[in-house]
Design a protein around this motif. Structure first.
Motif, short mmCIF file in Angstrom:
data_model
loop_
_atom_site.label_atom_id
_atom_site.label_comp_id
_atom_site.label_asym_id
_atom_site.label_seq_id
_atom_site.Cartn_x
_atom_site.Cartn_y
_atom_site.Cartn_z
N ARG A 273 32.75 36.31 35.32
CA ARG A 273 34.19 36.63 35.30
C ARG A 273 34.45 37.90 36.09
O ARG A 273 35.43 37.99 36.84
CB ARG A 273 34.66 36.78 33.86
N LYS A 274 33.57 38.88 35.95
CA LYS A 274 33.72 40.13 36.70
C LYS A 274 33.62 39.87 38.19
O LYS A 274 34.39 40.41 38.99
CB LYS A 274 32.63 41.11 36.26
N THR B 43 36.74 38.09 39.43
CA THR B 43 37.85 39.05 39.52
C THR B 43 37.73 39.88 40.78
O THR B 43 38.71 40.16 41.47
CB THR B 43 37.88 39.94 38.27
N LEU C 197 38.83 38.28 44.08
CA LEU C 197 40.25 38.19 44.36
C LEU C 197 40.69 39.17 45.44
O LEU C 197 41.76 39.03 46.03
CB LEU C 197 41.06 38.44 43.08
N ASN C 198 39.86 40.19 45.70
CA ASN C 198 40.17 41.17 46.73
C ASN C 198 39.69 40.73 48.11
O ASN C 198 39.94 41.40 49.11
CB ASN C 198 39.54 42.52 46.38
N LEU D 226 41.22 32.25 40.43
CA LEU D 226 42.00 32.65 39.25
C LEU D 226 41.80 31.67 38.10
O LEU D 226 41.59 32.08 36.95
CB LEU D 226 43.48 32.76 39.61
N ALA E 242 38.28 32.08 36.65
CA ALA E 242 38.15 33.31 35.86
C ALA E 242 38.81 33.16 34.50
O ALA E 242 38.27 33.59 33.47
CB ALA E 242 38.75 34.48 36.63
N GLN F 299 43.52 42.36 30.99
CA GLN F 299 43.04 41.75 32.24
C GLN F 299 43.45 40.27 32.31
O GLN F 299 43.83 39.77 33.37
CB GLN F 299 41.52 41.86 32.34
N THR F 300 43.40 39.59 31.16
CA THR F 300 43.80 38.18 31.13
C THR F 300 45.27 38.04 31.53
O THR F 300 45.63 37.17 32.32
CB THR F 300 43.59 37.59 29.73
N LYS G 226 46.95 40.07 33.40
CA LYS G 226 47.04 40.37 34.83
C LYS G 226 46.68 39.15 35.67
O LYS G 226 47.36 38.80 36.64
CB LYS G 226 46.13 41.55 35.17
N LEU G 227 45.60 38.45 35.27
CA LEU G 227 45.16 37.27 36.00
C LEU G 227 46.19 36.14 35.89
O LEU G 227 46.46 35.43 36.87
CB LEU G 227 43.80 36.78 35.46
N GLN H 293 49.05 36.89 38.17
CA GLN H 293 48.67 36.63 39.55
C GLN H 293 48.69 35.13 39.84
O GLN H 293 49.10 34.70 40.93
CB GLN H 293 47.26 37.18 39.82
#
Length: 298
Positions: free
Chosen positions: A52-53, A56, A59-60, A72, A75, A85-86, A88-89, A92
């Motif tokens: 998952r990390k 994430t 995504l950059n 997305l 993750a 964080q969830t 935020k995802l 997105q």
């Protein structure tokens, strides 16, 4: 590490370890091929937290829109304890794919479980704006209106019920809710809502008469609009001739016009049930008929 990941996946048939290795590679540098390999093996990886990390972090990277959405989704499909964080995802994902119903549903649930009512109302508005299917939009608008009302966000609730009222001009329910919300608002706004509600109710009904009577009282009182009040009283009587307040008003205004009183009393006699009230109006009707020289009708 790349060679190790390929051997683990293709030769040793160890997808769990291969997924972990691809995750390490993505964290080092999220190249497109590495990200796609990780996407392929993410569900079977042993270290789901690391995967998952890595996703994430991916995504950059410079991904295609479809790969961005896939990252997305992957993750979010993995176990997580970081609610922030969830969220935020999920946001997105709804930005990247506005018609992603699953993401919107998850975000809705997350905010409701956290009792973040203002954020939930704001998110529902965003979802409605992003939804093209009319039936879905109406369902969401109902949820928005109910949620805003239940959480005390009166301005948002009023706006939502107004939107619902505009969606289906024949449905009285949104306006009934709107009238309840406007009880303590400016008299003009409440009167307007009552008038619009009356237009949507059955033409011959106690409910329509009641809405018109309430509007008439406001016009006669705070709004100081006697002509408008008189019109509402007359319409209320037409909707329900058995309504006493409306009858008294139109009877008082009809004094001196025997022909009008005759029509009024006849309509009243047809609307009230057998009993003292009907006897009284029939007697009045007979007296007016005599005045008009219609002894046979009297």
């Amino acid at each position: 590490l790349t060679a190790l990941a390929e051997v683990l996946e293709n030769h040793l048939k160890a997808p769990g370890l291969a997924g972990d290795t691809w995750a390490r590679l993505v964290l080092v540098e999220p190249k497109k091929l590495r990200v796609r390999a990780l996407l392929r093996l993410a569900p079977e990886a042993e270290d789901q937290t690391a995967v998952r990390k890595a996703l994430t972090a991916a995504l950059n990277a410079k991904l295609s829109p479809s790969d961005h959405v896939r990252v997305l989704e992957a993750a979010l499909a993995l176990p997580a304890t970081d609610v922030e964080q969830t969220e935020k995802l999920l946001r997105q994902l709804t930005d990247a794919k506005p018609d992603h119903e699953g993401a919107w549903d998850q975000l809705d649930t997350l905010l409701e479980e956290a009792s973040r009512w203002q954020d939930l109302v704001a998110t529902l508005k965003q979802r409605i704006a992003a939804t093209s299917a009319e039936e879905v939009r109406i369902g969401l608008q109902h949820r928005l209106a109910g949620m805003a009302r239940a959480s005390g966000q009166q301005d948002e609730a009023i706006a939502a019920y107004e939107a619902l009222a505009a969606t289906d001009p024949s449905d009285p329910d949104p306006l009934e809710a709107l009238v309840e919300l406007l009880e303590d608002a400016e008299p003009a706004k409440l009167c307007d809502a009552l008038e619009r509600l009356a237009e949507r109710l059955p033409s011959a009904s106690a409910e329509r008469a009641d809405a018109l009577l309430r509007a008439a009282r406001i016009c006669a009182g705070p709004l100081k609009a006697p002509d408008r009040a008189a019109d509402h009283y007359l319409k209320a009587f037409d909707a329900n001739p058995a309504e006493d307040e409306a009858f008294r008003f139109v009877e008082r205004n009809a004094q001196g016009d025997a022909a009008l009183l005759q029509r009024l009393y006849r309509r009243r006699s047809e609307g009230v049930e057998a009993g003292p009230a009907r006897v009284v109006v029939l007697r009045k009707l007979a007296e007016v008929c005599v005045q008009l020289g219609k002894t046979g009708e009297a």
